[in-house]
Design an enzyme around this catalytic site. Sequence first.
Site, short mmCIF file in Angstrom:
data_model
loop_
_atom_site.label_atom_id
_atom_site.label_comp_id
_atom_site.label_asym_id
_atom_site.label_seq_id
_atom_site.Cartn_x
_atom_site.Cartn_y
_atom_site.Cartn_z
CE1 TYR A 142 -7.66 0.29 -1.92
CE2 TYR A 142 -7.77 2.17 -3.59
CZ TYR A 142 -7.84 1.23 -2.21
OH TYR A 142 -7.54 2.26 -1.07
CE LYS A 189 -5.85 -13.18 7.38
NZ LYS A 189 -5.77 -13.17 8.95
CG ASP A 221 -4.16 -11.08 11.41
OD1 ASP A 221 -2.88 -11.37 10.57
OD2 ASP A 221 -4.78 -11.85 11.68
CG ASP A 245 -6.05 2.98 1.69
OD1 ASP A 245 -5.77 4.20 1.89
OD2 ASP A 245 -7.40 2.71 1.88
CG ASP A 249 -5.14 6.57 6.39
OD1 ASP A 249 -4.41 6.87 5.51
OD2 ASP A 249 -6.17 7.14 6.69
C1 IPM Z 1 -5.07 7.22 -0.48
C2 IPM Z 1 -6.43 7.65 -0.47
C3 IPM Z 1 -7.15 6.95 -1.97
C4 IPM Z 1 -7.06 5.29 -1.77
C5 IPM Z 1 -8.59 7.37 -2.29
C6 IPM Z 1 -8.85 8.72 -2.09
C7 IPM Z 1 -9.16 6.62 -3.61
O1 IPM Z 1 -7.26 6.98 0.78
O2 IPM Z 1 -4.33 7.66 -1.31
O3 IPM Z 1 -4.52 6.48 0.41
O4 IPM Z 1 -7.63 4.63 -1.12
O5 IPM Z 1 -6.06 4.97 -2.27
MN MN Z 2 -5.87 6.02 2.05
#
Ligand code: IPM
Ligand code: MN
Length: 371
Positions: A142, A189, A221, A245, A249
Amino acid sequence: MKKKIAVIFGDGIGPEVTQQSLNTLDAIAKTYAHEFEYHYCLMGADAIDKTGSPLPDETVETCCKCDAVLFGAIGHPKYDNNPEAKVRPEQGLLKLRKALKLFANIRPVATYAALQHLSPLKAKHTESVDFVIFRELTGGIYFGNKTWDEAQQWAADECVYHQNEIERISHLAFQHAVQRRKKLTLVDKANVLETSRLWRKTVKEVAATYPDVTVEYMFVDNAAMQLMINPKQFDVILTENMFGDILSDEASVITGSLGLQPSASVGEGVALFEPIHGSYPQAAGADIANPLGSILSAAMMLDHFGLAEEARSVREAVDWTLKHNFVTKDINPVNFYLTSTVGELISEYISNKTRGKTHETDVEMRGSTII
Ligand code: IPM
Ligand code: MN
Protein backbone atom coordinates in the site's frame (compact mmCIF):
# COMPACT_ATOMS: atom_id res chain seq x y z
CA MET A 1 -14.81 10.94 32.09
CA LYS A 2 -14.40 13.66 29.50
CA LYS A 3 -13.26 12.74 25.99
CA LYS A 4 -12.82 14.63 22.75
CA ILE A 5 -13.82 12.63 19.69
CA ALA A 6 -12.98 13.63 16.13
CA VAL A 7 -15.90 12.67 13.90
CA ILE A 8 -15.40 12.09 10.18
CA PHE A 9 -18.69 11.27 8.47
CA GLY A 10 -17.03 10.62 5.09
CA ASP A 11 -18.95 9.43 2.05
CA GLY A 12 -22.10 7.54 1.06
CA ILE A 13 -23.84 6.02 4.07
CA GLY A 14 -21.02 7.25 6.36
CA PRO A 15 -23.00 10.21 7.79
CA GLU A 16 -26.20 8.32 8.58
CA VAL A 17 -24.56 5.33 10.27
CA THR A 18 -22.08 7.49 12.19
CA GLN A 19 -24.94 9.68 13.43
CA GLN A 20 -26.44 6.60 15.11
CA SER A 21 -23.12 5.98 16.87
CA LEU A 22 -23.13 9.56 18.13
CA ASN A 23 -26.66 9.06 19.46
CA THR A 24 -25.48 5.84 21.12
CA LEU A 25 -22.50 7.62 22.67
CA ASP A 26 -24.80 10.41 23.88
CA ALA A 27 -27.01 7.81 25.57
CA ILE A 28 -23.92 6.30 27.22
CA ALA A 29 -22.70 9.74 28.31
CA LYS A 30 -26.08 10.52 29.92
CA THR A 31 -26.49 7.15 31.59
CA TYR A 32 -22.97 6.89 32.99
CA ALA A 33 -22.25 10.61 33.53
CA HIS A 34 -19.51 11.09 30.95
CA GLU A 35 -18.91 13.95 28.57
CA PHE A 36 -18.15 13.31 24.93
CA GLU A 37 -17.27 16.36 22.85
CA TYR A 38 -17.45 15.95 19.07
CA HIS A 39 -15.13 17.71 16.65
CA TYR A 40 -16.29 17.31 13.07
CA CYS A 41 -13.85 17.09 10.18
CA LEU A 42 -13.72 16.21 6.49
CA MET A 43 -12.18 13.34 4.55
CA GLY A 44 -12.79 11.45 1.30
CA ALA A 45 -14.94 12.44 -1.68
CA ASP A 46 -16.86 14.81 0.59
CA ALA A 47 -13.60 16.62 1.41
CA ILE A 48 -12.54 16.70 -2.28
CA ASP A 49 -15.87 18.32 -3.19
CA LYS A 50 -15.59 20.91 -0.43
CA THR A 51 -11.84 21.65 -0.35
CA GLY A 52 -10.14 19.95 -3.31
CA SER A 53 -8.18 17.64 -0.99
CA PRO A 54 -9.19 14.16 0.28
CA LEU A 55 -7.52 14.97 3.61
CA PRO A 56 -7.36 18.66 4.53
CA ASP A 57 -4.55 19.58 7.00
CA GLU A 58 -7.21 20.73 9.45
CA THR A 59 -8.55 17.18 9.71
CA VAL A 60 -5.17 15.78 10.76
CA GLU A 61 -4.71 18.65 13.24
CA THR A 62 -8.15 18.07 14.78
CA CYS A 63 -7.63 14.28 15.01
CA CYS A 64 -4.28 14.77 16.75
CA LYS A 65 -5.93 16.99 19.37
CA CYS A 66 -8.65 14.44 20.14
CA ASP A 67 -8.67 11.24 22.21
CA ALA A 68 -10.07 9.11 19.40
CA VAL A 69 -11.48 9.30 15.88
CA LEU A 70 -14.83 7.92 14.78
CA PHE A 71 -15.00 7.46 11.03
CA GLY A 72 -17.88 6.51 8.72
CA ALA A 73 -16.96 5.32 5.21
CA ILE A 74 -14.99 6.39 2.16
CA GLY A 75 -15.37 6.17 -1.61
CA HIS A 76 -17.49 7.43 -4.48
CA PRO A 77 -18.27 5.59 -7.75
CA LYS A 78 -17.20 8.57 -9.89
CA TYR A 79 -13.56 7.77 -9.01
CA ASP A 80 -13.69 3.97 -9.12
CA ASN A 81 -13.53 3.36 -12.86
CA ASN A 82 -11.26 6.24 -13.71
CA PRO A 83 -7.62 5.09 -13.69
CA GLU A 84 -6.59 8.63 -14.73
CA ALA A 85 -7.95 10.28 -11.57
CA LYS A 86 -5.08 11.98 -9.77
CA VAL A 87 -7.02 12.70 -6.60
CA ARG A 88 -9.02 9.88 -4.98
CA PRO A 89 -11.10 9.71 -1.80
CA GLU A 90 -9.19 6.63 -0.53
CA GLN A 91 -5.93 8.63 -0.47
CA GLY A 92 -7.43 10.56 2.43
CA LEU A 93 -7.82 7.46 4.60
CA LEU A 94 -4.39 6.08 3.68
CA LYS A 95 -2.73 9.41 4.50
CA LEU A 96 -4.60 9.66 7.79
CA ARG A 97 -3.49 6.14 8.80
CA LYS A 98 0.09 7.16 8.08
CA ALA A 99 -0.23 10.57 9.80
CA LEU A 100 -1.71 9.04 12.97
CA LYS A 101 0.75 6.10 12.80
CA LEU A 102 -2.12 3.61 12.96
CA PHE A 103 -0.02 0.53 12.35
CA ALA A 104 -2.50 -2.10 13.51
CA ASN A 105 -6.03 -2.67 12.28
CA ILE A 106 -8.01 -4.93 14.58
CA ARG A 107 -11.04 -6.68 13.12
CA PRO A 108 -12.98 -9.06 15.38
CA VAL A 109 -15.07 -11.71 13.65
CA ALA A 110 -17.76 -13.28 15.79
CA THR A 111 -21.02 -14.90 14.72
CA TYR A 112 -24.50 -14.15 16.06
CA ALA A 113 -26.92 -17.05 16.33
CA ALA A 114 -29.77 -14.78 15.13
CA LEU A 115 -27.96 -14.12 11.83
CA GLN A 116 -26.75 -17.61 11.05
CA HIS A 117 -29.26 -18.03 8.20
CA LEU A 118 -27.62 -15.11 6.35
CA SER A 119 -24.27 -16.82 6.09
CA PRO A 120 -23.63 -18.87 2.96
CA LEU A 121 -21.72 -21.32 5.18
CA LYS A 122 -23.33 -24.25 6.97
CA ALA A 123 -24.36 -23.65 10.59
CA LYS A 124 -22.01 -26.32 11.90
CA HIS A 125 -19.08 -24.26 10.56
CA THR A 126 -20.21 -20.85 11.76
CA GLU A 127 -21.50 -21.62 15.28
CA SER A 128 -19.32 -20.00 17.95
CA VAL A 129 -16.72 -18.69 15.53
CA ASP A 130 -14.70 -16.08 17.41
CA PHE A 131 -11.41 -14.74 16.11
CA VAL A 132 -9.60 -11.45 15.58
CA ILE A 133 -7.61 -10.31 12.59
CA PHE A 134 -4.57 -8.13 13.25
CA ARG A 135 -3.81 -6.44 9.94
CA GLU A 136 -0.65 -4.35 9.54
CA LEU A 137 -1.89 -1.00 8.28
CA THR A 138 0.90 1.44 7.40
CA GLY A 139 3.41 -0.63 5.43
CA GLY A 140 3.72 -3.11 2.60
CA ILE A 141 2.49 -2.73 -0.94
CA TYR A 142 0.00 0.00 0.00
CA PHE A 143 2.79 2.41 0.86
CA GLY A 144 5.76 1.31 -1.30
CA ASN A 145 7.02 3.27 -4.32
CA LYS A 146 4.55 3.40 -7.14
CA THR A 147 5.83 3.69 -10.69
CA TRP A 148 4.45 4.00 -14.19
CA ASP A 149 6.83 4.05 -17.13
CA GLU A 150 6.47 7.02 -19.44
CA ALA A 151 4.93 5.05 -22.27
CA GLN A 152 2.48 3.55 -19.78
CA GLN A 153 3.51 0.03 -20.77
CA TRP A 154 4.25 -1.10 -17.25
CA ALA A 155 3.49 -0.13 -13.67
CA ALA A 156 4.93 -1.29 -10.34
CA ASP A 157 3.92 -1.26 -6.66
CA GLU A 158 6.80 -1.97 -4.35
CA CYS A 159 6.23 -4.05 -1.22
CA VAL A 160 8.67 -3.24 1.58
CA TYR A 161 8.61 -4.24 5.26
CA HIS A 162 11.05 -3.31 8.00
CA GLN A 163 11.63 -5.62 10.92
CA ASN A 164 10.48 -3.02 13.44
CA GLU A 165 7.15 -2.62 11.61
CA ILE A 166 6.57 -6.35 11.96
CA GLU A 167 7.72 -6.47 15.57
CA ARG A 168 5.39 -3.79 16.92
CA ILE A 169 2.19 -5.31 15.53
CA SER A 170 3.37 -8.82 16.44
CA HIS A 171 3.71 -7.82 20.10
CA LEU A 172 0.23 -6.36 20.04
CA ALA A 173 -1.21 -9.51 18.47
CA PHE A 174 0.62 -11.83 20.89
CA GLN A 175 -0.54 -9.75 23.89
CA HIS A 176 -4.06 -10.14 22.60
CA ALA A 177 -3.65 -13.88 22.08
CA VAL A 178 -2.49 -14.23 25.69
CA GLN A 179 -5.86 -12.78 26.81
CA ARG A 180 -7.77 -15.12 24.49
CA ARG A 181 -7.39 -18.79 23.51
CA LYS A 182 -3.60 -18.43 23.15
CA LYS A 183 -3.30 -19.33 19.51
CA LEU A 184 -1.81 -17.11 16.81
CA THR A 185 -1.73 -17.80 13.09
CA LEU A 186 0.69 -15.83 10.93
CA VAL A 187 -0.67 -15.62 7.40
CA ASP A 188 1.92 -14.99 4.68
CA LYS A 189 3.24 -16.19 1.34
CA ALA A 190 6.68 -17.23 2.56
CA ASN A 191 7.04 -19.83 -0.20
CA VAL A 192 7.28 -16.95 -2.72
CA LEU A 193 7.79 -13.50 -1.15
CA GLU A 194 10.90 -12.13 0.58
CA THR A 195 8.79 -9.81 2.74
CA SER A 196 6.85 -12.86 3.95
CA ARG A 197 10.10 -14.61 4.85
CA LEU A 198 11.04 -11.56 6.93
CA TRP A 199 7.60 -11.73 8.61
CA ARG A 200 8.11 -15.40 9.48
CA LYS A 201 11.62 -14.84 10.84
CA THR A 202 10.53 -11.85 12.94
CA VAL A 203 7.36 -13.48 14.27
CA LYS A 204 9.39 -16.57 15.26
CA GLU A 205 11.69 -14.32 17.31
CA VAL A 206 8.81 -12.45 18.94
CA ALA A 207 7.02 -15.76 19.66
CA ALA A 208 9.91 -16.86 21.86
CA THR A 209 8.86 -14.19 24.39
CA TYR A 210 5.28 -15.55 24.54
CA PRO A 211 5.82 -19.24 25.41
CA ASP A 212 2.13 -19.76 26.30
CA VAL A 213 0.96 -18.93 22.80
CA THR A 214 0.84 -21.64 20.14
CA VAL A 215 1.99 -20.25 16.80
CA GLU A 216 0.95 -21.56 13.43
CA TYR A 217 2.21 -20.44 10.01
CA MET A 218 -0.17 -20.54 7.07
CA PHE A 219 0.13 -19.50 3.42
CA VAL A 220 -2.44 -16.93 2.43
CA ASP A 221 -4.01 -19.03 -0.33
CA ASN A 222 -4.60 -21.85 2.13
CA ALA A 223 -5.83 -19.37 4.77
CA ALA A 224 -8.45 -18.05 2.33
CA MET A 225 -9.73 -21.62 2.00
CA GLN A 226 -9.44 -22.52 5.70
CA LEU A 227 -11.54 -19.46 6.61
CA MET A 228 -14.41 -20.97 4.66
CA ILE A 229 -14.03 -24.64 5.55
CA ASN A 230 -13.04 -24.40 9.20
CA PRO A 231 -13.15 -20.85 10.61
CA LYS A 232 -13.39 -22.15 14.20
CA GLN A 233 -9.70 -23.09 14.14
CA PHE A 234 -8.64 -19.41 14.33
CA ASP A 235 -8.09 -17.31 17.43
CA VAL A 236 -5.73 -14.46 16.45
CA ILE A 237 -4.74 -14.03 12.80
CA LEU A 238 -1.72 -11.81 12.19
CA THR A 239 -0.96 -10.65 8.68
CA GLU A 240 0.42 -7.91 6.46
CA ASN A 241 -1.55 -5.03 4.96
CA MET A 242 -2.84 -6.39 1.65
CA PHE A 243 -3.52 -9.96 2.81
CA GLY A 244 -5.36 -8.53 5.82
CA ASP A 245 -7.50 -6.31 3.62
CA ILE A 246 -8.62 -9.23 1.50
CA LEU A 247 -9.03 -11.81 4.27
CA SER A 248 -11.03 -9.51 6.52
CA ASP A 249 -13.64 -8.93 3.81
CA GLU A 250 -13.75 -12.66 3.21
CA ALA A 251 -14.10 -13.32 6.93
CA SER A 252 -17.11 -11.02 7.19
CA VAL A 253 -19.02 -13.51 5.02
CA ILE A 254 -18.83 -16.05 7.84
CA THR A 255 -20.97 -13.82 10.06
CA GLY A 256 -23.60 -13.27 7.38
CA SER A 257 -23.41 -9.50 7.38
CA LEU A 258 -20.71 -7.07 6.34
CA GLY A 259 -22.86 -4.35 7.89
CA LEU A 260 -22.16 -5.60 11.40
CA GLN A 261 -18.39 -5.70 11.45
CA PRO A 262 -16.50 -3.11 13.49
CA SER A 263 -12.81 -2.27 13.52
CA ALA A 264 -10.23 -0.37 15.50
CA SER A 265 -7.00 1.04 14.11
CA VAL A 266 -4.41 1.67 16.77
CA GLY A 267 -0.86 2.91 16.80
CA GLU A 268 1.37 5.29 18.66
CA GLY A 269 -1.21 7.96 19.44
CA VAL A 270 -4.87 8.56 18.88
CA ALA A 271 -6.85 5.50 17.69
CA LEU A 272 -9.47 5.39 14.94
CA PHE A 273 -12.71 3.39 14.92
CA GLU A 274 -14.70 2.54 11.81
CA PRO A 275 -17.06 -0.11 10.45
CA ILE A 276 -15.40 -2.32 7.85
CA HIS A 277 -18.11 -1.79 5.23
CA GLY A 278 -17.69 0.66 2.39
CA SER A 279 -19.66 3.77 1.48
CA TYR A 280 -22.53 1.80 -0.19
CA PRO A 281 -23.41 4.80 -2.41
CA GLN A 282 -26.62 3.22 -3.73
CA ALA A 283 -28.13 3.45 -0.25
CA ALA A 284 -26.81 6.89 0.71
CA GLY A 285 -29.46 9.08 2.30
CA ALA A 286 -32.12 6.34 2.15
CA ASP A 287 -32.02 5.56 5.90
CA ILE A 288 -31.73 1.82 5.17
CA ALA A 289 -28.05 1.09 5.90
CA ASN A 290 -27.09 -1.03 8.88
CA PRO A 291 -25.74 1.20 11.66
CA LEU A 292 -24.49 -1.71 13.79
CA GLY A 293 -20.97 -1.85 12.28
CA SER A 294 -20.49 1.76 13.29
CA ILE A 295 -22.18 1.36 16.69
CA LEU A 296 -20.03 -1.69 17.50
CA SER A 297 -16.97 0.35 16.45
CA ALA A 298 -18.06 2.96 18.99
CA ALA A 299 -18.21 0.12 21.55
CA MET A 300 -14.59 -0.72 20.69
CA MET A 301 -13.78 2.96 21.28
CA LEU A 302 -15.38 2.77 24.75
CA ASP A 303 -13.26 -0.29 25.52
CA HIS A 304 -10.21 1.65 24.34
CA PHE A 305 -11.12 4.42 26.82
CA GLY A 306 -11.22 1.77 29.56
CA LEU A 307 -15.02 1.99 29.80
CA ALA A 308 -15.68 -1.75 29.76
CA GLU A 309 -19.12 -1.66 31.37
CA GLU A 310 -20.30 1.02 28.96
CA ALA A 311 -19.00 -1.00 25.99
CA ARG A 312 -20.83 -4.04 27.32
CA SER A 313 -24.03 -2.09 27.58
CA VAL A 314 -23.78 -1.06 23.89
CA ARG A 315 -23.16 -4.67 22.85
CA GLU A 316 -26.06 -5.84 25.00
CA ALA A 317 -28.34 -3.31 23.26
CA VAL A 318 -27.14 -4.54 19.85
CA ASP A 319 -27.78 -8.17 20.86
CA TRP A 320 -31.25 -7.19 22.02
CA THR A 321 -32.17 -5.63 18.64
CA LEU A 322 -30.89 -8.69 16.77
CA LYS A 323 -32.68 -11.13 19.04
CA HIS A 324 -35.97 -9.34 18.54
CA ASN A 325 -35.52 -8.85 14.83
CA PHE A 326 -35.37 -5.05 15.09
CA VAL A 327 -32.98 -5.05 12.16
CA THR A 328 -32.27 -3.17 8.94
CA LYS A 329 -33.14 -4.23 5.40
CA ASP A 330 -29.85 -6.04 4.74
CA ILE A 331 -30.78 -8.50 7.49
CA ASN A 332 -34.51 -8.74 6.98
CA PRO A 333 -35.60 -7.44 3.55
CA VAL A 334 -39.32 -7.89 4.35
CA ASN A 335 -39.84 -6.71 7.90
CA PHE A 336 -37.17 -4.14 8.44
CA TYR A 337 -36.49 -1.04 10.51
CA LEU A 338 -34.83 2.15 9.33
CA THR A 339 -31.23 3.03 10.18
CA SER A 340 -32.45 5.84 12.42
CA THR A 341 -35.03 3.60 14.16
CA VAL A 342 -32.47 0.91 14.98
CA GLY A 343 -30.21 3.66 16.34
CA GLU A 344 -33.07 5.08 18.42
CA LEU A 345 -33.90 1.65 19.84
CA ILE A 346 -30.30 1.13 20.88
CA SER A 347 -30.13 4.52 22.57
CA GLU A 348 -33.45 3.88 24.32
CA TYR A 349 -32.31 0.45 25.49
CA ILE A 350 -29.15 1.96 26.94
CA SER A 351 -30.99 4.88 28.56
CA ASN A 352 -33.76 2.97 30.25
CA LYS A 353 -32.82 -0.63 29.64
CA THR A 354 -36.42 -1.38 28.77
CA ARG A 355 -36.89 -5.06 28.29
CA GLY A 356 -40.63 -5.44 28.91
CA LYS A 357 -43.14 -6.81 26.43
CA THR A 358 -44.92 -3.44 26.22
CA HIS A 359 -41.81 -1.81 24.90
CA GLU A 360 -41.28 -4.54 22.35
CA THR A 361 -44.85 -4.21 21.02
CA ASP A 362 -44.39 -0.47 20.85
CA VAL A 363 -41.17 -1.00 18.92
CA GLU A 364 -42.78 -3.40 16.45
CA MET A 365 -45.10 -0.58 15.36
CA ARG A 366 -42.08 1.31 14.05
CA GLY A 367 -41.19 -1.40 11.54
CA SER A 368 -41.64 -0.98 7.79
CA THR A 369 -43.39 -3.86 6.09
CA ILE A 370 -43.36 -4.51 2.37
CA ILE A 371 -46.36 -6.55 1.31
C1 IPM B 1 -10.36 -0.99 4.22
C2 IPM B 1 -10.59 -0.38 2.86
C3 IPM B 1 -9.40 0.50 2.53
C4 IPM B 1 -8.18 -0.38 2.43
C5 IPM B 1 -9.56 1.36 1.26
C6 IPM B 1 -10.83 2.19 1.30
C7 IPM B 1 -8.37 2.23 1.00
O1 IPM B 1 -10.81 -1.35 1.89
O2 IPM B 1 -10.28 -0.24 5.20
O3 IPM B 1 -10.27 -2.21 4.31
O4 IPM B 1 -7.92 -0.99 1.37
O5 IPM B 1 -7.46 -0.46 3.42
MN1 MN C 1 -10.85 -3.37 2.66
